[in-house]
Design an enzyme around this catalytic site. Structure first.
Site, short mmCIF file in Angstrom:
data_model
loop_
_atom_site.label_atom_id
_atom_site.label_comp_id
_atom_site.label_asym_id
_atom_site.label_seq_id
_atom_site.Cartn_x
_atom_site.Cartn_y
_atom_site.Cartn_z
N HIS A 14 0.86 -1.19 0.00
CA HIS A 14 0.00 0.00 0.00
C HIS A 14 0.89 1.24 0.00
CE1 HIS A 14 -3.78 -2.19 1.00
NE2 HIS A 14 -2.92 -3.03 1.57
N GLU A 195 -7.80 -12.59 5.91
CA GLU A 195 -6.89 -12.06 6.93
C GLU A 195 -7.65 -12.04 8.26
OE1 GLU A 195 -4.12 -8.06 7.68
OE2 GLU A 195 -5.89 -7.93 6.39
N ASP A 273 3.20 -5.34 2.84
CA ASP A 273 1.90 -4.75 3.14
C ASP A 273 2.03 -3.25 3.45
OD1 ASP A 273 -0.83 -4.75 3.50
OD2 ASP A 273 -0.83 -5.81 5.41
N ASP A 274 2.27 -2.91 4.70
CA ASP A 274 2.46 -1.52 5.15
C ASP A 274 3.73 -1.50 6.02
OD1 ASP A 274 -0.35 -0.41 4.35
OD2 ASP A 274 -0.76 -2.22 5.51
#
Length: 327
Positions: A14, A195, A273-274
């Site tokens: 992201h 998730e 992801d982040d």
């Protein structure tokens, strides 16, 4: 071996979530914005659970107000990715954050990000492609606007369409119209599932959104029939182990099912992801996979070739990626 130098492909990143904390603090200072509650006393992103993480994420993202802000963010993120050996990345971009779902504004943001990505490719060789993404908890109507933005800009750089956000909001079928629009425009489909929700959410995402990749998807391991379906349909999982452990989906790395999924024949890829939110990097992910599951050079080579093959880019770009991995 030095995992930082190993050439890597990252498919689940992201853009806003990869913003270095110092970058957001600096931007907030420039704009005289309050960012109370975003950082802890050590300057790291601060949150209590996944739903608090979403609030902090959106508070940090509020500092990004112009195409130029996103260009600077793109440059900062790609510099960090390249430092950790990433040669190709696909990043999720939310039209909701980039112009509020307005196509004209979205084009301006996209142009700025693409220019920054082109410069990074010239400077360090890293290749970036974008996947416009629905923020699930913003609802189906906002999703249709995001899909229109994606459709209007589909091409060599905008290569897919996805969905992130709160998995517990609505059902995949609520968003089918937006995903049908994107798919009909030639965009390949991915969506977060499995998730925080269980196997049924993954099954519904494959069925109702026609996803060919699943973001996370790790809870498929709870349903042997679903695992078989994923293998048979050649669905690829964008697995982010460090994120799963940091958020408490799994208690620790040893409990993570990535090895079991791989043993069952599931095509898995590895991403961050982040990354600053979860105190990880692609180097950290690879080191932990090696330490926990004994993954070696051959395993990582196969992993990255598989990720390149699962990338949503053109075949010409894929050939470039494979060449970089071979080198």
């Amino acid at each position: 071996m030095s995992f930082s130098k190993l050439k890597k492909v990252e498919l689940h990143l992201h853009l806003e979530g990869a913003a270095p904390p110092a970058f957001i603090r600096s931007l907030a200072k420039e704009k005289n914005m309050s960012i109370d509650g975003v950082f802890d006393e050590n300057g790291a992103y601060s949150y209590t659970d996944f739903w608090d993480f979403l609030k902090v994420y959106e508070a940090a993202t509020a500092c990004l107000k112009t195409p130029e802000d996103y260009a600077r963010l793109t440059s900062a993120v790609l510099e960090n990715c390249a430092e950790h050996g990433v040669v190709y990345a696909e990043t999720f971009l939310a039209p909701d954050f980039c112009g509020g779902g307005d196509v004209v504004a979205w084009r301006e943001y996209l142009h700025a990000m693409q220019e920054a990505a082109d410069k990074a490719e010239k400077d360090s060789g890293i290749i970036l492609r974008g996947i416009p993404t629905v923020v699930r908890h913003f609802g189906p109507d906002a999703a249709k606007k995001s899909a229109k933005c994606a459709v209007e800009t589909a091409g060599d750089w905008v290569v897919g369409f996805g969905m992130g956000g709160d998995e517990k909001f609505g059902t995949p079928s609520d968003f089918a119209y937006a995903f049908d629009m994107a798919r009909e425009a030639g965009l390949k489909i991915t969506s977060h599932a499995g998730e925080w929700s269980g196997p049924e959410e993954i099954r519904a995402t494959i069925q109702d959104l026609k996803a060919v990749r699943i973001g996370h998807g790790v809870r498929a391991i709870e349903d042997a029939a679903l695992v078989r379906e994923i293998v048979e349909k050649d669905i690829v999982l964008e697995v982010c182990p460090g994120s799963n452990v940091a958020l408490g989906v799994y208690a620790d790395w040893a409990s993570h099912p990535i090895q079991k999924l791989r043993d069952a024949g599931v095509k898995v890829t590895v991403s961050t992801d982040d990354p600053p939110f979860f105190h990880t990097t692609m180097t950290d992910e690879y080191e932990m996979l090696s330490r926990t599951f004994g993954w070696d050079d051959d395993t990582f080579r196969a992993l990255n070739i598989g990720a390149a093959e699962a990338a949503f880019c053109t075949d010409a770009t894929r050939a470039q990626i494979l060449k970089k991995l071979e080198a």
